[in-house]
Design an enzyme around this catalytic site. Structure first.
Site, PDB file in Angstrom:
ATOM      1  N   CYS A   1      31.594  45.589  39.120  1.00 59.92           N
ATOM      2  CA  CYS A   1      30.531  45.355  40.094  1.00 59.92           C
ATOM      3  C   CYS A   1      30.935  44.331  41.161  1.00 59.92           C
ATOM      4  CB  CYS A   1      29.227  44.962  39.421  1.00 59.92           C
ATOM      5  SG  CYS A   1      29.293  43.485  38.401  1.00 59.92           S
TER       6      CYS A   1
ATOM      7  N   HIS B   1      25.043  40.696  37.067  1.00 59.41           N
ATOM      8  CA  HIS B   1      25.563  41.841  37.822  1.00 59.41           C
ATOM      9  C   HIS B   1      25.685  41.439  39.288  1.00 59.41           C
ATOM     10  CE1 HIS B   1      26.008  45.972  39.186  1.00 59.41           C
ATOM     11  NE2 HIS B   1      24.947  45.840  39.960  1.00 59.41           N
TER      12      HIS B   1
ATOM     13  N   ASP C   1      23.617  47.993  45.960  1.00 53.67           N
ATOM     14  CA  ASP C   1      23.907  47.826  44.544  1.00 53.67           C
ATOM     15  C   ASP C   1      24.674  49.051  44.039  1.00 53.67           C
ATOM     16  OD1 ASP C   1      23.879  47.533  41.758  1.00 53.67           O
ATOM     17  OD2 ASP C   1      21.773  46.944  41.683  1.00 53.67           O
TER      18      ASP C   1
END
Length: 143
Positions: free
Chosen positions: A11, A112, A127
């Site tokens: 991520c 995250h 995202d």
């Protein structure tokens, strides 16, 4: 809009590329940054020991510095009104996120990384866990 989707624990890498709006960094490049940050470490503290990613903020900051960009640390105790949005390329946020195995949600959360970027007057949530970018709106909606 350029939007990388989540793969492994990458991520941080996806957030970097999404905020830059191009595939600028690879897992190999991030691993090299980790080696430079901790050259003598047996287990590198800046990534997962499994080799699946999970890079920390030091990797993100070093990656941005390699492009002559600066990361400015901002936390929720500071007023969002103080942000000079016209001088900011984008945002890389570290947020709590649900963990799941397939369709099964596990009862805990992990951190995250995700990106937010303004393009053509609209801010987007980029995202990597999303199927596609989500429009946030203008400055008022972002703040």
């Amino acid at each position: 809009l350029y939007h990388e989707r989540q793969r492994l624990e990458l991520c941080a890498l996806h957030a970097l590329n999404n905020v830059l709006q191009r595939p600028c960094f690879t897992q190999e490049a991030a691993d090299e940054i980790c080696k430079r940050l901790a050259p003598d470490a047996r287990l590198n503290p800046h990534r997962s020991f499994l080799g699946t990613g999970n890079y920390d903020v030091n990797v993100i900051m070093a990656a941005l510095q390699s492009l002559e960009l600066a990361a400015i640390w901002w936390d929720k105790r500071r007023s969002l009104e103080r942000l000079a949005l016209g001088q900011i390329l984008g945002f890389i946020l570290n947020v709590p996120s649900h963990v799941s195995l397939g369709f099964v949600a596990l009862p805990f959360r992990r951190k995250h990384w995700l990106a937010v970027r303004q393009l053509r007057g609209t801010y987007y949530n980029l995202d990597s866990k999303l199927r596609a970018p989500v429009a946030i709106g203008g400055e008022a909606e972002l703040r």
